[in-house]
Scaffold this active site. Sequence first.
Site, short mmCIF file in Angstrom:
data_model
loop_
_atom_site.label_atom_id
_atom_site.label_comp_id
_atom_site.label_asym_id
_atom_site.label_seq_id
_atom_site.Cartn_x
_atom_site.Cartn_y
_atom_site.Cartn_z
N GLN A 71 -10.28 5.35 -1.40
CA GLN A 71 -10.67 3.96 -1.19
C GLN A 71 -9.43 3.08 -1.10
O GLN A 71 -8.60 3.03 -2.02
CB GLN A 71 -11.61 3.43 -2.28
CG GLN A 71 -12.41 2.19 -1.86
CD GLN A 71 -13.26 2.42 -0.59
OE1 GLN A 71 -13.59 3.55 -0.24
NE2 GLN A 71 -13.62 1.35 0.11
N LEU A 72 -9.32 2.42 0.02
CA LEU A 72 -8.15 1.59 0.30
C LEU A 72 -7.92 0.59 -0.83
O LEU A 72 -8.82 -0.17 -1.18
CB LEU A 72 -8.34 0.84 1.62
CG LEU A 72 -7.17 -0.05 2.05
CD1 LEU A 72 -5.96 0.80 2.41
CD2 LEU A 72 -7.56 -0.95 3.22
N HIS A 73 -6.71 0.58 -1.39
CA HIS A 73 -6.41 -0.35 -2.47
C HIS A 73 -4.99 -0.90 -2.33
O HIS A 73 -4.06 -0.20 -1.97
CB HIS A 73 -6.59 0.30 -3.85
CG HIS A 73 -5.84 1.57 -4.04
ND1 HIS A 73 -6.30 2.79 -3.55
CD2 HIS A 73 -4.66 1.86 -4.65
CE1 HIS A 73 -5.45 3.76 -3.87
NE2 HIS A 73 -4.44 3.21 -4.53
N LEU A 74 -4.88 -2.19 -2.62
CA LEU A 74 -3.62 -2.92 -2.54
C LEU A 74 -3.00 -2.98 -3.93
O LEU A 74 -3.63 -3.41 -4.90
CB LEU A 74 -3.87 -4.35 -2.03
CG LEU A 74 -2.70 -5.34 -2.07
CD1 LEU A 74 -1.64 -4.97 -1.05
CD2 LEU A 74 -3.20 -6.77 -1.81
N TYR B 62 0.84 -1.20 0.00
CA TYR B 62 0.00 0.00 0.00
C TYR B 62 0.88 1.25 0.00
O TYR B 62 1.97 1.26 0.59
CB TYR B 62 -0.88 0.03 1.25
CG TYR B 62 -1.78 -1.17 1.42
CD1 TYR B 62 -3.10 -1.13 0.99
CD2 TYR B 62 -1.31 -2.34 2.04
CE1 TYR B 62 -3.94 -2.23 1.15
CE2 TYR B 62 -2.14 -3.44 2.20
CZ TYR B 62 -3.45 -3.37 1.75
OH TYR B 62 -4.27 -4.47 1.91
#
Length: 745
Positions: A645-648, A637
């Site tokens: 928006q949390l994104h990997l 991350y």
Amino acid sequence: MDIDSETTSSKEDHQTKTIAVLLVGAPGSGKSTFCDKVILSASRPWVRVCQDTIASGKAGRRVQCIMSARAALKEGKSVFIDRCNLDRGQRGDFTTLSSLGAEVHAVVLDLPAKLCVARSVKRTGHEGNLQGGKAAAVVNKMLQNKDLPKLYEGYSRITFCSNENDVEEAIKMYSALGPKDTLQSGCFGQKNPDSEVQPGIMKFLKKVETPKYSTSQAKNSTSSEISADDSLCDKEPEKASSSCNDDVKGTGKNAELAEGTVADRGVSSLSNTPTLAFPSISTADFQFNIELASDIIVEKVEEYANKLGEAKLVLVDTSHGSKILSLVNLKAGRKRIDSSKFTTFVGDITKLYSEGRLHCNVIANTANWRLRPVGGGVNAAIFNAAGPELETATKERAKCLKSGSAVAVPLPSTSPLFWREGVTHVIHVLGPNMNPLRPDCLNNNYREGCKVLQDTYSALFEAFASIVKNEEKFLKGDNISGKPAESLVGKAKDHAPKSDQKVKRESTHESEKTKKFKGSQDGIESDGQGNLGSDRICGGTSKTWGLWAQALYHMAMDPGKYKNDVLEITTEVVVVNDLYPKAKRHILVVARKQGLACLADACEEDEVLLRKMHAKGLEWIQKFLLEDKSLIFRLGYHSVPSMRQLHLHVISQDFDSKHLKNNKHWNSFNSAFFRDSYDVIHEIGRKGRVTLKDNEQLLSKELCCHRCQRAQPDLLHLKAHITNCRIPFPLFLQEKWRLVRASTM
């Protein structure tokens, strides 16, 4: 606790815990010196068992070493096995010493070839008379074909020594052991588990001619020329005419050094190819004779190993002292079954990947005839670990199971065994029963029992073979989006979405297609390519996201509107290609949870979601590796992302991309600004929050190669450098599975 059990416990507390240590190393590595130093200074009683002197001061056979070791252990003494032990088949018999209650250790003296050769050539008065010019060829050939020990062979501890300092530390450690002391279990000190042959050894080998010995020379030298411990064929009396040592082949008139090859062995070679993990069938509650069961396992493995192509078989047990594993290892070694096709492993069959880093996409379950999640043992453990999804899926396939048969059940992607361990299928099997308290007891009719057990293993391996034939299909797994898996892979093959996909993502925000976009009053800045500007920490602040920066959020909340852009949809995540990929393979796994804008928002309750995101990333890496096994990946991350928006990020480490344009692009993936998924998950689990560092300082640092860390003047020079750099990645990246490649899957 009653009096008898207290007395027994008290006696055990005062007994010496015996240890059998196999010394593994080429001649000249210092095995005998190791033994002598420990024995002289230790308070624990030690015995050295040396094959060079086992027969009244002369070279003997392996079986004599085993008998001598067993006798010493029964007397309460610990044992050093002083022979080369560089081949798994040669070591197999010695791991059975655990049946006497001893811990079986291996100390690997993996010293540089040049040092071992120099010592062997110069020494005089060697017990096996392996010295002088001939020693060089023997040492080199042994090192060329060495097969270092793995824990799954049955050891409770392996210590690797790669230099003389390591050896001295190991000597001190074993010298300090008192009669009741033990050492921590596990594997310690191995610098590079994938490197079976020392770097440069092939070049070094060219300097030495491989000698051939005539019959007369052999008669004159016998054990004095080449040690029976290390080099001569270790023959059983009834098989004296055939060669069984890995280092030297007997060929009638001439006995010459074997032309062995180096192979990737053991667990480290278990990659993304189909792999079946199975427990021994009917030997627990069903009380089948273990000796007979081990014969049948080896027989069936030998029959199916080549039929299964590249697929692999792994026999699993929970105990390092497992008798079935010891027997199977011994018998498989005698039959020379390829260890890249079949291995044994000590661990929990429901946690092979999470705890043992062993990826098995198919596991076998020793079920009951009703296929119900009841009772104990393996059956209950697998049903519990897989969740209700396995029971539901099983009912759809079969209602019951008869002895000698098997049924394969595909696991839904919502099962914890699927997303946590990578298990795509469970094969239920039912073997013969010799327990009078269980149904259908055969009353010790082993003629019938052996036939049923053979049928059971055949049914198991046939079911696995059927899965292997559909390998490409089942490796792609389930997807809740309803899209055919083939279309998802087709998406993944593109290095970047087509230009019309970009238009669809941004069609509602015409003003945001400019090269630079000023996000809002808090100073968010992006170049229109998903690249980082001067973002501030988003968690716990009133950060305002610009319209362009919310594209991922809208995709996550309503993926149905973006069907042409989304690679995969599940209840927890969506998977998309990065719009401006920074490498050959670069995708994003986006969380669908509301209120999780970035990494700073993540808390303890999000640990499960982060693990699922990581598992989904590994699934896609697996697909990419089917196309190109040379790729290496990181999952992680950005400390402060440019998009809401949390994104990997799942990104290959080639960084071959036209979209890699400036220092911030590079440093956002190659500095502490990029937080590895593994570290994030464990930090969340320990602290409930993730520590984030100053992004501006990290993003503006000088450009350094991610392999050799050498500074480069500009991005142009850096790109040219990384194309040719073959230096191993830094140790901090090689630890804890931060790098994902074919050999670790």
